[in-house]
Design an enzyme around this catalytic site. Sequence first.
Site, PDB file in Angstrom:
ATOM      1  N   CYS A  45       0.862  -1.187   0.000  1.00 37.14           N
ATOM      2  CA  CYS A  45       0.000   0.000   0.000  1.00 37.14           C
ATOM      3  C   CYS A  45       0.898   1.237   0.000  1.00 37.14           C
ATOM      4  O   CYS A  45       1.780   1.370   0.847  1.00 37.14           O
ATOM      5  CB  CYS A  45      -0.904   0.011   1.231  1.00 37.14           C
ATOM      6  SG  CYS A  45      -1.731   1.592   1.491  1.00 37.14           S
ATOM      7  N   CYS A  48       0.579   3.220   3.488  1.00 38.67           N
ATOM      8  CA  CYS A  48       0.932   2.653   4.790  1.00 38.67           C
ATOM      9  C   CYS A  48       2.312   3.160   5.239  1.00 38.67           C
ATOM     10  O   CYS A  48       3.181   3.450   4.410  1.00 38.67           O
ATOM     11  CB  CYS A  48       0.918   1.118   4.733  1.00 38.67           C
ATOM     12  SG  CYS A  48      -0.728   0.401   4.974  1.00 38.67           S
ATOM     13  N   ASP A  71       2.155  12.093  -5.753  1.00 34.72           N
ATOM     14  CA  ASP A  71       3.144  11.619  -6.723  1.00 34.72           C
ATOM     15  C   ASP A  71       2.659  11.757  -8.167  1.00 34.72           C
ATOM     16  O   ASP A  71       3.458  11.726  -9.099  1.00 34.72           O
ATOM     17  CB  ASP A  71       3.500  10.152  -6.440  1.00 34.72           C
ATOM     18  CG  ASP A  71       4.166   9.999  -5.070  1.00 34.72           C
ATOM     19  OD1 ASP A  71       5.005  10.849  -4.724  1.00 34.72           O
ATOM     20  OD2 ASP A  71       3.822   9.049  -4.345  1.00 34.72           O
ATOM     21  N   HIS A 108      -4.341   0.786   8.115  1.00 36.77           N
ATOM     22  CA  HIS A 108      -4.909   0.596   6.785  1.00 36.77           C
ATOM     23  C   HIS A 108      -6.388   0.193   6.813  1.00 36.77           C
ATOM     24  O   HIS A 108      -7.135   0.466   5.873  1.00 36.77           O
ATOM     25  CB  HIS A 108      -4.092  -0.489   6.065  1.00 36.77           C
ATOM     26  CG  HIS A 108      -4.488  -0.723   4.644  1.00 36.77           C
ATOM     27  ND1 HIS A 108      -3.998   0.031   3.595  1.00 36.77           N
ATOM     28  CD2 HIS A 108      -5.339  -1.622   4.090  1.00 36.77           C
ATOM     29  CE1 HIS A 108      -4.520  -0.403   2.461  1.00 36.77           C
ATOM     30  NE2 HIS A 108      -5.337  -1.403   2.721  1.00 36.77           N
ATOM     31  N   ASN A 148     -12.618  11.276  -1.340  1.00 38.50           N
ATOM     32  CA  ASN A 148     -13.430  10.355  -2.117  1.00 38.50           C
ATOM     33  C   ASN A 148     -13.388   9.042  -1.363  1.00 38.50           C
ATOM     34  O   ASN A 148     -12.314   8.532  -1.079  1.00 38.50           O
ATOM     35  CB  ASN A 148     -12.853  10.140  -3.519  1.00 38.50           C
ATOM     36  CG  ASN A 148     -12.806  11.428  -4.318  1.00 38.50           C
ATOM     37  OD1 ASN A 148     -13.617  12.321  -4.121  1.00 38.50           O
ATOM     38  ND2 ASN A 148     -11.841  11.531  -5.208  1.00 38.50           N
ATOM     39  N   GLY A 154     -14.849   5.494  -7.249  1.00 38.02           N
ATOM     40  CA  GLY A 154     -13.598   5.274  -7.978  1.00 38.02           C
ATOM     41  C   GLY A 154     -12.342   5.175  -7.148  1.00 38.02           C
ATOM     42  O   GLY A 154     -11.241   5.320  -7.674  1.00 38.02           O
ATOM     43  N   SER A 156      -9.566   3.226  -5.387  1.00 33.61           N
ATOM     44  CA  SER A 156      -9.025   1.874  -5.424  1.00 33.61           C
ATOM     45  C   SER A 156      -8.305   1.524  -4.128  1.00 33.61           C
ATOM     46  O   SER A 156      -8.254   0.372  -3.726  1.00 33.61           O
ATOM     47  CB  SER A 156      -8.077   1.731  -6.604  1.00 33.61           C
ATOM     48  OG  SER A 156      -7.173   2.821  -6.612  1.00 33.61           O
ATOM     49  N   HIS A 159      -7.091   2.696   2.122  1.00 30.67           N
ATOM     50  CA  HIS A 159      -6.367   3.330   3.249  1.00 30.67           C
ATOM     51  C   HIS A 159      -6.971   4.726   3.495  1.00 30.67           C
ATOM     52  O   HIS A 159      -7.095   5.514   2.565  1.00 30.67           O
ATOM     53  CB  HIS A 159      -4.874   3.442   2.919  1.00 30.67           C
ATOM     54  CG  HIS A 159      -4.043   3.759   4.117  1.00 30.67           C
ATOM     55  ND1 HIS A 159      -3.088   2.915   4.616  1.00 30.67           N
ATOM     56  CD2 HIS A 159      -4.062   4.834   4.948  1.00 30.67           C
ATOM     57  CE1 HIS A 159      -2.541   3.461   5.690  1.00 30.67           C
ATOM     58  NE2 HIS A 159      -3.111   4.629   5.911  1.00 30.67           N
ATOM     59  N   HIS A 161      -7.719   8.297   3.714  1.00 34.08           N
ATOM     60  CA  HIS A 161      -6.971   9.489   3.323  1.00 34.08           C
ATOM     61  C   HIS A 161      -7.861  10.476   2.574  1.00 34.08           C
ATOM     62  O   HIS A 161      -8.941  10.109   2.107  1.00 34.08           O
ATOM     63  CB  HIS A 161      -5.801   9.100   2.415  1.00 34.08           C
ATOM     64  CG  HIS A 161      -6.212   8.614   1.050  1.00 34.08           C
ATOM     65  ND1 HIS A 161      -6.764   7.387   0.828  1.00 34.08           N
ATOM     66  CD2 HIS A 161      -6.149   9.217  -0.172  1.00 34.08           C
ATOM     67  CE1 HIS A 161      -7.017   7.227  -0.473  1.00 34.08           C
ATOM     68  NE2 HIS A 161      -6.655   8.331  -1.104  1.00 34.08           N
ATOM     69  N   GLN A 163      -7.508  14.251  -0.082  1.00 31.60           N
ATOM     70  CA  GLN A 163      -6.600  14.948  -0.986  1.00 31.60           C
ATOM     71  C   GLN A 163      -6.786  16.459  -0.887  1.00 31.60           C
ATOM     72  O   GLN A 163      -7.838  16.934  -0.468  1.00 31.60           O
ATOM     73  CB  GLN A 163      -6.874  14.518  -2.423  1.00 31.60           C
ATOM     74  CG  GLN A 163      -6.677  13.034  -2.658  1.00 31.60           C
ATOM     75  CD  GLN A 163      -6.728  12.714  -4.138  1.00 31.60           C
ATOM     76  OE1 GLN A 163      -5.900  13.189  -4.901  1.00 31.60           O
ATOM     77  NE2 GLN A 163      -7.714  11.943  -4.530  1.00 31.60           N
TER      78      GLN A 163
END
Length: 346
Positions: A45, A48, A71, A108, A148, A154, A156, A159, A161, A163
């Site tokens: 992951c 993680c 990234d 996670h 999201n 959407g 995937s 974990h 989090h 943005q």
Amino acid sequence: MVWEERWHPLREEWVIVAAHRQNRPWSGGTLEHEHEVRPHYLPDCYLCPGNLRVSGQRNDNYSGTFVFDNDHPPVGLDAPENLQQPAGIFQNRPARGIARVVCYSPNHSLALAELTVSEVEELLQVWQEQYRDLGRRDEIKHVLIFENKGEAVGVSNPHPHCQIYATNFVFKTIETEARVGKRYRRETGRVLFQDVLQSEREDGRRIICENENAIAFLPYFARYAYEVFIAPKATHPNIATLSANELSDFAALLRQILIKFDNLWRMPFPYVMPLHQSPTDAGDYSGFHFHVEFHPPLRRPNLLKYLAGPEIGGGNFLSDTAPEEKAAELQAQPDIHYKHTAEKMQ
Ligand SMILES: [Zn+2]
Ligand SMILES: [Zn+2]
């Protein structure tokens, strides 16, 4: 049965509420529940602690929250400067901005709904810092913080989090809310969002929960079945100026709503959750009232709300459910997460 059009005062658009159609036969898309038990740590992951990311950077061995630069940023300070001149009236410019990722927890397997109140509070403090830090830069006009959640929208990697897109422009919805709020303030001397809160209180049926400093409600003009707004009771244009008390009350209410969502169908509840905050371009935003909006894509456990002709084609929403009924469903949900109730019963 509700069959009418409702005015959305913040977006200045009509929402068609056609709840009399909600039991029409359905043979369309369904959604698999995400029921698998997840490990606390996954070696592959990219979120993680201690793991290597595609950029070659290694995550800290973090214990609380963890912030890093995306990234695969959609906007960047190093976006190409020398762009090809487009034809005719077309315009372009460098996609300048800063994109970051905020991990809520090293664990996670957890979701925001499963964090403790103090962990949620810590996250809100990170959001305050990020808004301040990114917003003070000249090239940043707005800081969009959003989560999201779930495969239905959407995502995937489960974990926990969110943005951050800090951009050289103000996102459309925020621009509209800011413009409308400013005009309302000029014309009436009042804050539009406060008048929305006042109207929700007068009606009362759609307030899900509240405490001393924060309130959560499913708006009269909701576009999604389980759309919920959470706001501080006092007007703050953004999260940065919330006091410690306001922040902890907000954290408590945010957690309460997330738990109700998960309890609704005893499954992880998917959503898009943006923070609506004032732009950071030094304009006058005294008429802007910070809030969090939840836009859950599900209408029933296995039924997605598809955006189609009216929404994508025309730009206005068609809602098949009555906000009053959906608010009552959420009000009826317990405030203890179903996973924790299950643990207690074992
Ligand atoms: Zn992970
Ligand atoms: Zn909003």
